[in-house]
Scaffold this active site. Sequence first.
Site, PDB file in Angstrom:
ATOM      1  N   GLY A   1     -14.096  84.509  -8.248  1.00 39.29           N
ATOM      2  CA  GLY A   1     -13.177  84.978  -9.283  1.00 39.29           C
ATOM      3  C   GLY A   1     -13.639  84.567 -10.661  1.00 39.29           C
ATOM      4  O   GLY A   1     -12.832  84.227 -11.536  1.00 39.29           O
ATOM      5  N   ALA A   2     -14.957  84.624 -10.885  1.00 42.74           N
ATOM      6  CA  ALA A   2     -15.532  84.079 -12.118  1.00 42.74           C
ATOM      7  C   ALA A   2     -15.926  85.139 -13.129  1.00 42.74           C
ATOM      8  O   ALA A   2     -16.612  84.837 -14.098  1.00 42.74           O
ATOM      9  CB  ALA A   2     -16.746  83.213 -11.781  1.00 42.74           C
TER      10      ALA A   2
ATOM     11  N   GLY B   1     -11.084  85.316 -16.943  1.00 41.14           N
ATOM     12  CA  GLY B   1     -10.032  84.322 -16.782  1.00 41.14           C
ATOM     13  C   GLY B   1     -10.533  82.902 -16.644  1.00 41.14           C
ATOM     14  O   GLY B   1     -11.557  82.520 -17.215  1.00 41.14           O
ATOM     15  N   ILE B   2      -9.801  82.105 -15.861  1.00 39.51           N
ATOM     16  CA  ILE B   2     -10.145  80.692 -15.761  1.00 39.51           C
ATOM     17  C   ILE B   2     -11.457  80.474 -15.019  1.00 39.51           C
ATOM     18  O   ILE B   2     -12.140  79.475 -15.255  1.00 39.51           O
ATOM     19  CB  ILE B   2      -9.006  79.869 -15.114  1.00 39.51           C
ATOM     20  CG1 ILE B   2      -8.810  80.225 -13.647  1.00 39.51           C
ATOM     21  CG2 ILE B   2      -7.715  80.001 -15.894  1.00 39.51           C
ATOM     22  CD1 ILE B   2      -7.873  79.275 -12.938  1.00 39.51           C
ATOM     23  N   GLY B   3     -11.828  81.400 -14.137  1.00 40.99           N
ATOM     24  CA  GLY B   3     -13.105  81.270 -13.450  1.00 40.99           C
ATOM     25  C   GLY B   3     -14.276  81.353 -14.409  1.00 40.99           C
ATOM     26  O   GLY B   3     -15.214  80.543 -14.358  1.00 40.99           O
TER      27      GLY B   3
ATOM     28  N   SER C   1      -0.865  77.858  -7.090  1.00 34.70           N
ATOM     29  CA  SER C   1       0.063  78.309  -8.124  1.00 34.70           C
ATOM     30  C   SER C   1       1.428  77.689  -7.882  1.00 34.70           C
ATOM     31  O   SER C   1       1.799  77.383  -6.743  1.00 34.70           O
ATOM     32  CB  SER C   1       0.185  79.833  -8.105  1.00 34.70           C
ATOM     33  OG  SER C   1       1.282  80.273  -8.882  1.00 34.70           O
TER      34      SER C   1
ATOM     35  N   TYR D   1       2.780  86.677  -2.557  1.00 31.05           N
ATOM     36  CA  TYR D   1       1.958  85.825  -3.416  1.00 31.05           C
ATOM     37  C   TYR D   1       2.319  84.351  -3.227  1.00 31.05           C
ATOM     38  O   TYR D   1       1.429  83.495  -3.131  1.00 31.05           O
ATOM     39  CB  TYR D   1       2.133  86.234  -4.877  1.00 31.05           C
ATOM     40  CG  TYR D   1       1.199  85.516  -5.816  1.00 31.05           C
ATOM     41  CD1 TYR D   1      -0.175  85.735  -5.761  1.00 31.05           C
ATOM     42  CD2 TYR D   1       1.686  84.598  -6.748  1.00 31.05           C
ATOM     43  CE1 TYR D   1      -1.041  85.074  -6.611  1.00 31.05           C
ATOM     44  CE2 TYR D   1       0.821  83.934  -7.609  1.00 31.05           C
ATOM     45  CZ  TYR D   1      -0.535  84.173  -7.543  1.00 31.05           C
ATOM     46  OH  TYR D   1      -1.390  83.516  -8.387  1.00 31.05           O
TER      47      TYR D   1
END
Length: 274
Positions: free
Chosen positions: A10-11, A14-16, A131, A157
């Site tokens: 997930g890079a 965003g945060i990745g 989360s 989720y």
Amino acid sequence: MPQRTVVITGASDGIGAAAARALKRRGDDVVIVGRSPAKTKAIADELAVPFYVADFAKLDDVRSLAASLLANHDRIDVLANNAGGLLSEREVTIDGLEKTMQVNHFAPFLLTNLLLERLEHSKGVVINTASIANSLYGKIDIDDLNLEKKYRPNLAYGNAKLANILFTRELQKRHGSAGIRTAAFHPGIVGTSFAAGSTSNLRFVYRTVLGRLMMSPEKGSDTLVWLATTEPGADWVPGEYYERRKIQKATKQAYDPALAAALWDASERMVGLA
């Protein structure tokens, strides 16, 4: 000491992506994984790092990713399972699994297990992006992991993020003696596009004034980077759930050892490891 290899899923944004930039500046060998070929290549080119494209809604992509990582990287010192997403309608993947749970839990569970020997050899750290949704919405029914009986986007989720924490704790229990150290974390309310395809009320939060007050991906990645660069057992407690570098209380089910073991066993069956 050999240079560390850090794999971040997930890079591509965003945060990745923010974590990849921070760890690259630190001097680590960063390897990024994303779903979008164009976006993933753009971050990889920016950082001059290797990259792999994998769609976690396809477990064959996860298997191919693991094979490539094992073939090309002698060490994996940190595996950051950061890929995830939130859907609106219930979808079933080509693997026959509910998509939210597959992308957020089953796929990283499979990837981690396929890399397990390399992680153990490297005394690696496994970091799972969870989360606060685990506490707000999560309520796992071990007999209905695919949410065939009742589906709501927030429940799906929340269950997936709760599964991340249960997986973190059970992985530490089963493989901590082999040198693996694990942690889960909540990045905070970060301004990213992860909920863009959902009609969940979480999506609308991201479109309101509140959404504009969210923290940046750089700030959201802080705990991930901290966990990846500090000493487990000294600076943080393995197997725990963190936010802002501190242990946080998850929902009650997260501390049920029988549920953690049952989820592990069910996950093995559902991804074809058992």
